[in-house]
Design a protein around this motif. Structure first.
Motif, short mmCIF file in Angstrom:
data_model
loop_
_atom_site.label_atom_id
_atom_site.label_comp_id
_atom_site.label_asym_id
_atom_site.label_seq_id
_atom_site.Cartn_x
_atom_site.Cartn_y
_atom_site.Cartn_z
N PRO A 171 4.68 -3.91 -6.30
CA PRO A 171 5.82 -3.03 -5.98
C PRO A 171 6.82 -2.84 -7.11
N GLY A 172 7.09 -3.87 -7.88
CA GLY A 172 8.08 -3.75 -8.95
C GLY A 172 7.69 -2.70 -9.98
N VAL A 173 6.41 -2.64 -10.33
CA VAL A 173 5.92 -1.64 -11.28
C VAL A 173 6.04 -0.25 -10.70
N ASN A 174 5.69 -0.11 -9.43
CA ASN A 174 5.73 1.20 -8.78
C ASN A 174 7.16 1.71 -8.65
N LYS A 175 8.09 0.84 -8.31
CA LYS A 175 9.49 1.25 -8.18
C LYS A 175 10.08 1.62 -9.54
N ARG A 180 19.95 8.49 -5.24
CA ARG A 180 19.64 8.58 -3.82
C ARG A 180 19.46 7.21 -3.20
N PHE A 181 18.71 6.36 -3.90
CA PHE A 181 18.44 5.04 -3.33
C PHE A 181 19.74 4.24 -3.21
N ASP A 216 13.39 4.61 2.70
CA ASP A 216 14.40 4.95 1.68
C ASP A 216 13.77 5.22 0.32
N ILE A 217 12.73 4.50 -0.01
CA ILE A 217 12.03 4.72 -1.27
C ILE A 217 11.38 6.11 -1.28
N ASN A 218 10.79 6.48 -0.14
CA ASN A 218 10.17 7.80 -0.04
C ASN A 218 11.21 8.91 -0.12
N ILE A 219 12.32 8.77 0.56
CA ILE A 219 13.38 9.78 0.51
C ILE A 219 13.90 9.93 -0.91
N LEU A 228 0.83 -1.21 0.00
CA LEU A 228 0.00 0.00 0.00
C LEU A 228 0.86 1.26 0.00
N SER A 229 1.95 1.22 0.73
CA SER A 229 2.85 2.38 0.81
C SER A 229 3.42 2.70 -0.56
#
Length: 233
Positions: free
Chosen positions: A117-121, A134-135, A197-200, A90-91
């Motif tokens: 998640p893979g698609v979103n990343k 950054r990541f 870390d994904i959000n940052i 969800l995040s």
């Protein structure tokens, strides 16, 4: 099986759960502290009026975190990890659908399946220029043991993590011992840090505008380096 026997089994289950709470509570509290990172982001995003079209995802991220910690407190480790997996999904879905209100309407009306998640990343990597560097920098300063916690979360969900498969024959046997409960703490930590870390990595503000909890964690992780400089914030 007769109904009276089933009732007795449920009563035994409830008694076992009740007896475990005081033992498991410190570990559940530790997991709750770990979840501060990911929940801080959910709270930050909820403050943005532009995200109201998909704030259900943020509220769901909060709810699944509460669910995961609560299940761990009563010794139901596998269901706790399944809720933690939902929290992760969800995040990450939010980070995609906040930019895609039309696609979100398709999900809400059940015309489309929500992204994994893979698609979103991949979307974040492709459309947020600073994301990849950054990541990579954050990963080189990680405190988590597992670089991608989703492998573990999915292993439990899909039964490929063989040691997590339950062999319970009655409800009481679903309640795990303290060692098994303790083994889940690291998974909670790794999941929250990964979401953080994904959000940052796709954050559009600067260092000053980061929440204090996030800045404190970064300062600790980067030790003698300046995270604002290293992450170009």
């Amino acid at each position: 099986m007769e109904a009276t026997v089933t009732q007795q089994q449920y009563e035994a289950f409830a008694e076992t759960v009740s007896g475990q709470v005081s033992t498991n509570a410190p570990l559940a509290d530790e997991c709750k502290r770990h979840m501060t990172l990911s929940l801080t982001w959910a709270a930050l995003h909820l403050e943005d009026s532009d995200n109201r079209h998909c704030d259900l995802l943020l509220k769901g991220a909060y709810g699944t975190a509460v669910e995961a910690v609560s299940l761990l407190a009563i010794g139901l480790v596998r269901p706790a990890i399944l809720s933690l997996r939902a929290h992760y999904e969800l995040s990450l879905q939010f980070l995609y659908y906040k930019d895609h209100p039309v696609e979100w309407r398709g999900v809400k009306s059940f015309r489309n399946q929500p992204n994994l998640p893979g698609v979103n990343k991949k979307y974040l990597k492709d459309f947020y220029p600073e994301f990849e560097n950054r990541f990579k920098t954050l990963t080189s300063h990680k405190s988590r043991r597992n670089e991608d916690c989703y492998v573990i979360l999915s292993g439990v969900a899909h039964g490929t993590a063989l040691h997590s498969i339950t062999s319970a024959t009655v409800p009481e046997e679903l309640v795990e011992d303290i060692d098994t409960v303790g083994s889940a703490v690291e998974v909670f930590h790794d999941t929250a840090e990964n979401i953080n870390d994904i959000n940052i990595s796709c954050f559009q503000g600067n260092w000053i505008s980061l929440p204090e909890a996030i800045k404190t964690d970064l300062i600790y992780r980067f030790k003698d380096k300046q995270p604002a400089v290293e992450l170009d914030l």
